[in-house]
Design an enzyme around this catalytic site. Sequence first.
Site, PDB file in Angstrom:
ATOM      1  N   ASP A  46       1.105   6.770   4.284  1.00 26.22           N
ATOM      2  CA  ASP A  46       2.280   5.900   4.160  1.00 26.22           C
ATOM      3  C   ASP A  46       3.325   6.279   5.200  1.00 26.22           C
ATOM      4  O   ASP A  46       3.380   7.426   5.640  1.00 26.22           O
ATOM      5  CB  ASP A  46       3.013   6.094   2.822  1.00 26.22           C
ATOM      6  CG  ASP A  46       2.120   5.968   1.643  1.00 26.22           C
ATOM      7  OD1 ASP A  46       1.076   5.325   1.746  1.00 26.22           O
ATOM      8  OD2 ASP A  46       2.506   6.531   0.601  1.00 26.22           O
TER       9      ASP A  46
HETATM   10  N1  URA Z   1      -1.294   8.911  -1.371  1.00 26.40           N
HETATM   11  C1  URA Z   1      -0.094   8.344  -1.196  1.00 26.40           C
HETATM   12  O1  URA Z   1       0.581   7.988  -2.159  1.00 26.40           O
HETATM   13  N2  URA Z   1       0.360   8.193   0.053  1.00 26.40           N
HETATM   14  C2  URA Z   1      -0.324   8.582   1.147  1.00 26.40           C
HETATM   15  O2  URA Z   1       0.148   8.424   2.281  1.00 26.40           O
HETATM   16  C3  URA Z   1      -1.581   9.170   0.944  1.00 26.40           C
HETATM   17  C4  URA Z   1      -2.043   9.324  -0.327  1.00 26.40           C
END
Ligand code: URA
Length: 234
Positions: free
Chosen positions: A106
């Site tokens: 993310d």
């Molecule tokens: N889980 C999440 O919530 N975000 C990420 O970037 C990777 C795994």
Amino acid sequence: MRLEMRLDAVLSRFGYCSRREAAQWIKRGRVQVNGVVAKSPTAKAAPAAVFVDGQPVEFPDGLYIALNKPLGCTCSHREEGELVYDLLPQRWLNRADGVSTVGRLDKETSGLLLLTDDGAFVHALTSPKRHVPKVYEFECSAPVPPSAVTLFASGELMLNGEHTPCLPAELVITGECRGLLTLHEGRYHQVRRMLAAVGAPVTVLTRVAVGPLKLAELNLAPGEWVAIDPALFS
Ligand code: URA
């Protein structure tokens, strides 16, 4: 090792310049093959034997990079704002086999992100059958209930909007509001959704390991990258 190719094709395939420009570069003596200045753009050579301005052609057998992704940049080629690709040399992005991330993090997650121009490598590492472990370090705005350890390990946690429960995951609580979570799959916002499901919203999230690669051992500041050996994952 790749087969022999025309020199102008080598230079364009590995992102140096267009085929037309390659002819100019060769004319100016910028390209060597096995230590000998090349004369013709149509001459053939194995990419690994080609030097440009005295430097070997980069990653002739594929680009495999570990990046310490900073907060705030996106794993996308298209979105607005800063992209992880902005952190890489333009020449890599010009390679004929496009560079992509191996899975995604993310925008507000930092840490270990792999990038490659090898589609088979992406497929192998993200395939649901492979179950490559990924370790996340997190902080939450509320205490993590100890019961989450058995719930996450059970393989029975069903997230909103999903049709199958999460695969068993290992949770280690390292402080009242912090811990490490190892996943063997990669669903959308999975770590945040799993912890939200037990009443512990994530406020800080970093991926600290992918398979055998550990961020702490790579010594990368945020935004830095290093070439890796893909054989680590075979
Ligand atoms: N889980 C999440 O919530 N975000 C990420 O970037 C990777 C795994």
